[in-house]
Design a protein around this motif. Sequence first.
Motif, PDB file in Angstrom:
ATOM      1  N   HIS A  79       0.972  -1.119  -0.029  1.00  0.00           N
ATOM      2  CA  HIS A  79       0.061   0.001  -0.067  1.00  0.00           C
ATOM      3  C   HIS A  79       0.979   1.133   0.025  1.00  0.00           C
ATOM      4  CE1 HIS A  79      -3.095  -2.803   1.647  1.00  0.00           C
ATOM      5  NE2 HIS A  79      -3.743  -2.211   0.385  1.00  0.00           N
ATOM      6  N   GLN A  80       2.195   1.132   0.332  1.00  0.00           N
ATOM      7  CA  GLN A  80       3.091   2.466   0.432  1.00  0.00           C
ATOM      8  C   GLN A  80       4.061   2.373  -0.848  1.00  0.00           C
ATOM      9  OE1 GLN A  80       2.722   0.083   3.054  1.00  0.00           O
ATOM     10  NE2 GLN A  80       1.016   1.315   3.961  1.00  0.00           N
ATOM     11  N   GLU A  81       4.477   1.307  -1.515  1.00  0.00           N
ATOM     12  CA  GLU A  81       5.415   1.363  -2.485  1.00  0.00           C
ATOM     13  C   GLU A  81       5.185   0.194  -3.507  1.00  0.00           C
ATOM     14  OE1 GLU A  81       9.417   0.806  -1.382  1.00  0.00           O
ATOM     15  OE2 GLU A  81       8.853  -0.031   0.365  1.00  0.00           O
ATOM     16  N   ALA A  82       5.878   0.340  -4.623  1.00  0.00           N
ATOM     17  CA  ALA A  82       5.766  -0.879  -5.622  1.00  0.00           C
ATOM     18  C   ALA A  82       7.084  -0.856  -6.190  1.00  0.00           C
ATOM     19  CB  ALA A  82       4.702  -0.708  -6.635  1.00  0.00           C
ATOM     20  N   LYS A  83       7.424  -2.277  -6.679  1.00  0.00           N
ATOM     21  CA  LYS A  83       8.813  -2.244  -7.547  1.00  0.00           C
ATOM     22  C   LYS A  83       8.365  -2.829  -8.657  1.00  0.00           C
ATOM     23  CE  LYS A  83      11.702  -2.539  -3.546  1.00  0.00           C
ATOM     24  NZ  LYS A  83      12.718  -3.389  -2.833  1.00  0.00           N
ATOM     25  N   VAL A  84       8.741  -2.281  -9.777  1.00  0.00           N
ATOM     26  CA  VAL A  84       8.497  -3.078 -11.029  1.00  0.00           C
ATOM     27  C   VAL A  84       9.709  -3.426 -11.863  1.00  0.00           C
ATOM     28  CG1 VAL A  84       7.722  -2.799 -13.461  1.00  0.00           C
ATOM     29  CG2 VAL A  84       6.561  -1.745 -11.582  1.00  0.00           C
ATOM     30  N   PHE A  85       9.897  -4.842 -12.075  1.00  0.00           N
ATOM     31  CA  PHE A  85      11.216  -5.413 -12.777  1.00  0.00           C
ATOM     32  C   PHE A  85      10.870  -5.919 -13.959  1.00  0.00           C
ATOM     33  CE2 PHE A  85      11.857  -5.913  -8.312  1.00  0.00           C
ATOM     34  CZ  PHE A  85      13.224  -5.432  -8.035  1.00  0.00           C
ATOM     35  N   ARG A  86      11.201  -5.062 -14.939  1.00  0.00           N
ATOM     36  CA  ARG A  86      10.901  -5.541 -16.463  1.00  0.00           C
ATOM     37  C   ARG A  86      12.039  -6.614 -16.711  1.00  0.00           C
ATOM     38  NH1 ARG A  86       7.556  -2.283 -19.472  1.00  0.00           N
ATOM     39  NH2 ARG A  86       6.716  -0.611 -18.248  1.00  0.00           N
ATOM     40  N   LEU A  87      11.480  -7.796 -17.222  1.00  0.00           N
ATOM     41  CA  LEU A  87      12.493  -8.906 -17.500  1.00  0.00           C
ATOM     42  C   LEU A  87      12.847  -8.914 -18.844  1.00  0.00           C
ATOM     43  CD1 LEU A  87      10.368 -11.567 -15.365  1.00  0.00           C
ATOM     44  CD2 LEU A  87      12.349 -10.090 -14.451  1.00  0.00           C
ATOM     45  N   LEU A  88      14.117  -8.788 -19.035  1.00  0.00           N
ATOM     46  CA  LEU A  88      14.735  -8.612 -20.497  1.00  0.00           C
ATOM     47  C   LEU A  88      15.510  -9.899 -20.663  1.00  0.00           C
ATOM     48  CD1 LEU A  88      15.794  -5.067 -20.058  1.00  0.00           C
ATOM     49  CD2 LEU A  88      13.679  -5.683 -21.077  1.00  0.00           C
ATOM     50  N   VAL A  89      15.345 -10.278 -21.873  1.00  0.00           N
ATOM     51  CA  VAL A  89      16.223 -11.541 -22.376  1.00  0.00           C
ATOM     52  C   VAL A  89      17.773 -11.075 -22.534  1.00  0.00           C
ATOM     53  CG1 VAL A  89      16.673 -13.365 -24.226  1.00  0.00           C
ATOM     54  CG2 VAL A  89      14.198 -12.598 -23.652  1.00  0.00           C
ATOM     55  N   ASP A  90      18.658 -12.045 -21.958  1.00  0.00           N
ATOM     56  CA  ASP A  90      19.991 -11.787 -21.805  1.00  0.00           C
ATOM     57  C   ASP A  90      20.484 -10.439 -21.201  1.00  0.00           C
ATOM     58  OD1 ASP A  90      20.506 -14.367 -23.081  1.00  0.00           O
ATOM     59  OD2 ASP A  90      20.109 -13.616 -24.712  1.00  0.00           O
ATOM     60  N   GLN A  91      19.620  -9.784 -20.621  1.00  0.00           N
ATOM     61  CA  GLN A  91      20.150  -8.652 -20.156  1.00  0.00           C
ATOM     62  C   GLN A  91      19.685  -8.219 -18.491  1.00  0.00           C
ATOM     63  OE1 GLN A  91      18.815  -4.956 -22.096  1.00  0.00           O
ATOM     64  NE2 GLN A  91      18.958  -6.019 -24.120  1.00  0.00           N
ATOM     65  N   LYS A  92      20.192  -7.513 -17.796  1.00  0.00           N
ATOM     66  CA  LYS A  92      19.694  -7.236 -16.416  1.00  0.00           C
ATOM     67  C   LYS A  92      18.577  -6.725 -16.395  1.00  0.00           C
ATOM     68  CE  LYS A  92      21.286  -5.095 -12.161  1.00  0.00           C
ATOM     69  NZ  LYS A  92      22.209  -4.271 -11.603  1.00  0.00           N
ATOM     70  N   PRO A  93      17.590  -7.340 -15.434  1.00  0.00           N
ATOM     71  CA  PRO A  93      16.245  -6.706 -15.618  1.00  0.00           C
ATOM     72  C   PRO A  93      16.239  -5.097 -15.043  1.00  0.00           C
ATOM     73  CG  PRO A  93      16.552  -8.611 -14.284  1.00  0.00           C
ATOM     74  CD  PRO A  93      17.835  -8.366 -14.533  1.00  0.00           C
ATOM     75  N   LEU A  94      15.089  -4.483 -15.654  1.00  0.00           N
ATOM     76  CA  LEU A  94      15.107  -3.090 -15.292  1.00  0.00           C
ATOM     77  C   LEU A  94      14.388  -2.781 -14.190  1.00  0.00           C
ATOM     78  CD1 LEU A  94      14.663  -1.429 -18.910  1.00  0.00           C
ATOM     79  CD2 LEU A  94      16.736  -1.430 -17.607  1.00  0.00           C
ATOM     80  N   ALA A  95      14.738  -2.152 -13.207  1.00  0.00           N
ATOM     81  CA  ALA A  95      13.966  -2.171 -11.959  1.00  0.00           C
ATOM     82  C   ALA A  95      13.641  -0.599 -11.721  1.00  0.00           C
ATOM     83  CB  ALA A  95      14.874  -2.515 -10.812  1.00  0.00           C
ATOM     84  N   GLU A  96      12.321  -0.471 -11.137  1.00  0.00           N
ATOM     85  CA  GLU A  96      11.884   0.884 -10.821  1.00  0.00           C
ATOM     86  C   GLU A  96      10.814   0.770  -9.732  1.00  0.00           C
ATOM     87  OE1 GLU A  96       9.193   4.350 -13.108  1.00  0.00           O
ATOM     88  OE2 GLU A  96       8.980   2.215 -13.803  1.00  0.00           O
ATOM     89  N   PRO A 113      10.257  -8.779   0.426  1.00  0.00           N
ATOM     90  CA  PRO A 113      11.479  -9.380  -0.272  1.00  0.00           C
ATOM     91  C   PRO A 113      12.565  -8.581  -0.619  1.00  0.00           C
ATOM     92  CG  PRO A 113       9.856  -9.815  -1.606  1.00  0.00           C
ATOM     93  CD  PRO A 113       9.299  -9.073  -0.534  1.00  0.00           C
ATOM     94  N   THR A 114      13.725  -9.002  -0.628  1.00  0.00           N
ATOM     95  CA  THR A 114      14.822  -8.324  -1.070  1.00  0.00           C
ATOM     96  C   THR A 114      14.620  -8.304  -2.869  1.00  0.00           C
ATOM     97  OG1 THR A 114      16.339 -10.056  -1.497  1.00  0.00           O
ATOM     98  CG2 THR A 114      16.529  -8.911   0.517  1.00  0.00           C
ATOM     99  N   ASP A 115      15.373  -7.200  -3.386  1.00  0.00           N
ATOM    100  CA  ASP A 115      15.230  -7.371  -4.949  1.00  0.00           C
ATOM    101  C   ASP A 115      15.745  -8.682  -5.510  1.00  0.00           C
ATOM    102  OD1 ASP A 115      14.466  -4.648  -4.756  1.00  0.00           O
ATOM    103  OD2 ASP A 115      16.192  -3.842  -5.709  1.00  0.00           O
TER     104      ASP A 115
END
Length: 120
Positions: free
Chosen positions: A10-27, A98-100
Amino acid sequence: MSAAVVWVSHQEAKVFRLLVDQKPLAEKIEGGSQGHNQNRKQHDVEKFFHTLALRMEGLEEILLIGPGTAKQEFRHYLEKHKAALAKCIVGMESADHPTDNQILALSRKFFHTYDLYSGT
């Protein structure tokens, strides 16, 4: 295929875009319920959910995770206000704070199994 794992409280969110052969983009998105007034809290949460939904546009497969009822409330918000995005939710899991790295491990496990059963 554009996939992501989204952890939402309810206070925050984390979006991890999962990319092929790349580090996920986190926001990280801050927001959610503030203060003690119930009407104000509801307004803050809806504004937060709206902002989060905008940041998720373009995703095709979403694993939604989070503590308590937050993930269900966000899914309900999407079904009411962003139905096309709600249909992209392929799974929901409980995860307190959880941790990232734990979020990414959960997403790898989920999408590996999901891909096996969905034939992709």
